[in-house]
Design a protein around this motif. Sequence first.
Motif, PDB file in Angstrom:
ATOM      1  N   GLU A  18       0.798  -1.224   0.000  1.00 44.07           N
ATOM      2  CA  GLU A  18       0.000   0.000   0.000  1.00 44.07           C
ATOM      3  C   GLU A  18       0.835   1.281   0.000  1.00 44.07           C
ATOM      4  O   GLU A  18       0.348   2.332  -0.404  1.00 44.07           O
ATOM      5  CB  GLU A  18      -0.909   0.027   1.236  1.00 44.07           C
ATOM      6  N   ASN A  19       2.083   1.208   0.468  1.00 38.29           N
ATOM      7  CA  ASN A  19       2.835   2.435   0.717  1.00 38.29           C
ATOM      8  C   ASN A  19       4.128   2.622  -0.069  1.00 38.29           C
ATOM      9  O   ASN A  19       4.628   3.744  -0.148  1.00 38.29           O
ATOM     10  CB  ASN A  19       3.182   2.534   2.205  1.00 38.29           C
ATOM     11  N   ILE A  20       4.693   1.564  -0.616  1.00 41.12           N
ATOM     12  CA  ILE A  20       6.005   1.676  -1.257  1.00 41.12           C
ATOM     13  C   ILE A  20       5.894   1.438  -2.756  1.00 41.12           C
ATOM     14  O   ILE A  20       5.334   0.441  -3.200  1.00 41.12           O
ATOM     15  CB  ILE A  20       7.014   0.682  -0.637  1.00 41.12           C
ATOM     16  N   GLN A  21       6.460   2.376  -3.521  1.00 43.83           N
ATOM     17  CA  GLN A  21       6.506   2.254  -4.978  1.00 43.83           C
ATOM     18  C   GLN A  21       7.896   1.827  -5.403  1.00 43.83           C
ATOM     19  O   GLN A  21       8.888   2.097  -4.715  1.00 43.83           O
ATOM     20  CB  GLN A  21       6.204   3.595  -5.646  1.00 43.83           C
ATOM     21  N   TYR A  22       7.973   1.181  -6.566  1.00 41.61           N
ATOM     22  CA  TYR A  22       9.280   0.844  -7.125  1.00 41.61           C
ATOM     23  C   TYR A  22       9.867   2.127  -7.697  1.00 41.61           C
ATOM     24  O   TYR A  22       9.289   2.742  -8.593  1.00 41.61           O
ATOM     25  CB  TYR A  22       9.174  -0.220  -8.216  1.00 41.61           C
ATOM     26  N   GLY A  23      10.983   2.556  -7.154  1.00 43.40           N
ATOM     27  CA  GLY A  23      11.607   3.785  -7.617  1.00 43.40           C
ATOM     28  C   GLY A  23      12.960   3.988  -6.988  1.00 43.40           C
ATOM     29  O   GLY A  23      13.412   3.190  -6.175  1.00 43.40           O
ATOM     30  N   TRP A  24      13.593   5.092  -7.372  1.00 41.15           N
ATOM     31  CA  TRP A  24      14.945   5.361  -6.882  1.00 41.15           C
ATOM     32  C   TRP A  24      15.242   6.845  -6.981  1.00 41.15           C
ATOM     33  O   TRP A  24      14.594   7.581  -7.698  1.00 41.15           O
ATOM     34  CB  TRP A  24      15.966   4.534  -7.657  1.00 41.15           C
ATOM     35  N   ILE A  25      16.234   7.263  -6.201  1.00 41.80           N
ATOM     36  CA  ILE A  25      16.734   8.638  -6.222  1.00 41.80           C
ATOM     37  C   ILE A  25      18.104   8.582  -6.893  1.00 41.80           C
ATOM     38  O   ILE A  25      18.946   7.766  -6.513  1.00 41.80           O
ATOM     39  CB  ILE A  25      16.884   9.217  -4.797  1.00 41.80           C
ATOM     40  N   GLU A  50      15.813   7.447   4.019  1.00 42.82           N
ATOM     41  CA  GLU A  50      15.350   7.979   2.735  1.00 42.82           C
ATOM     42  C   GLU A  50      14.278   7.087   2.121  1.00 42.82           C
ATOM     43  O   GLU A  50      13.278   7.576   1.592  1.00 42.82           O
ATOM     44  CB  GLU A  50      16.517   8.107   1.751  1.00 42.82           C
ATOM     45  N   SER A  51      14.484   5.785   2.188  1.00 41.32           N
ATOM     46  CA  SER A  51      13.513   4.847   1.618  1.00 41.32           C
ATOM     47  C   SER A  51      12.144   5.027   2.258  1.00 41.32           C
ATOM     48  O   SER A  51      11.127   5.101   1.574  1.00 41.32           O
ATOM     49  CB  SER A  51      13.987   3.405   1.808  1.00 41.32           C
ATOM     50  N   PHE A  52      12.123   5.095   3.580  1.00 41.09           N
ATOM     51  CA  PHE A  52      10.850   5.285   4.275  1.00 41.09           C
ATOM     52  C   PHE A  52      10.291   6.692   4.049  1.00 41.09           C
ATOM     53  O   PHE A  52       9.086   6.867   3.897  1.00 41.09           O
ATOM     54  CB  PHE A  52      10.991   4.992   5.769  1.00 41.09           C
ATOM     55  N   GLN A  53      11.150   7.693   4.009  1.00 40.56           N
ATOM     56  CA  GLN A  53      10.707   9.071   3.793  1.00 40.56           C
ATOM     57  C   GLN A  53      10.063   9.253   2.421  1.00 40.56           C
ATOM     58  O   GLN A  53       8.976   9.808   2.296  1.00 40.56           O
ATOM     59  CB  GLN A  53      11.883  10.033   3.928  1.00 40.56           C
ATOM     60  N   TYR A  54      10.744   8.783   1.372  1.00 41.21           N
ATOM     61  CA  TYR A  54      10.247   8.964   0.010  1.00 41.21           C
ATOM     62  C   TYR A  54       9.243   7.901  -0.403  1.00 41.21           C
ATOM     63  O   TYR A  54       8.595   8.010  -1.429  1.00 41.21           O
ATOM     64  CB  TYR A  54      11.410   8.993  -0.981  1.00 41.21           C
ATOM     65  N   LYS A  55       9.151   6.829   0.401  1.00 37.01           N
ATOM     66  CA  LYS A  55       8.248   5.703   0.137  1.00 37.01           C
ATOM     67  C   LYS A  55       8.480   5.103  -1.238  1.00 37.01           C
ATOM     68  O   LYS A  55       7.548   4.763  -1.968  1.00 37.01           O
ATOM     69  CB  LYS A  55       6.785   6.109   0.337  1.00 37.01           C
ATOM     70  N   ILE A  56       9.776   4.962  -1.569  1.00 34.86           N
ATOM     71  CA  ILE A  56      10.179   4.308  -2.806  1.00 34.86           C
ATOM     72  C   ILE A  56      11.400   3.443  -2.531  1.00 34.86           C
ATOM     73  O   ILE A  56      12.084   3.617  -1.522  1.00 34.86           O
ATOM     74  CB  ILE A  56      10.511   5.307  -3.939  1.00 34.86           C
ATOM     75  N   GLY A  57      11.666   2.528  -3.441  1.00 39.16           N
ATOM     76  CA  GLY A  57      12.882   1.738  -3.353  1.00 39.16           C
ATOM     77  C   GLY A  57      12.964   0.739  -4.476  1.00 39.16           C
ATOM     78  O   GLY A  57      11.941   0.286  -4.995  1.00 39.16           O
TER      79      GLY A  57
END
Length: 97
Positions: A18-25, A50-57
């Motif tokens: 529900e909260n994490i998208q596939y992505g990266w910085i 950062e992973s939890f803050q941006y909700k991506i990984g």
Amino acid sequence: MDIDNIKTPEDVYEWMDENIQYGWIDVEGNKHIGEMKNFRRLYRTMSMEESFQYKIGTCIEQAAMIHSLLDKINIKNKMFCCRIYEPDDYGNLEEDE
């Protein structure tokens, strides 16, 4: 579901879904969601914060998040990451991945 309400492995899966998208910085601080262009050249691993803050990984950060959440609820677990190399993996960094 709020992250503080996670109590079971199923809750971990539900929260991630529900909260994490596939992505990266990237190295310049730009956020990439669901796209891999320039990944090999610009990717950097994110900290857990950062992973939890941006909700991506990427798979790397998401495995670390799941490991962290399972640790938080005292579920014994191990984290394994691997890298699959393709022929001529870094031969042309301008190619789409």
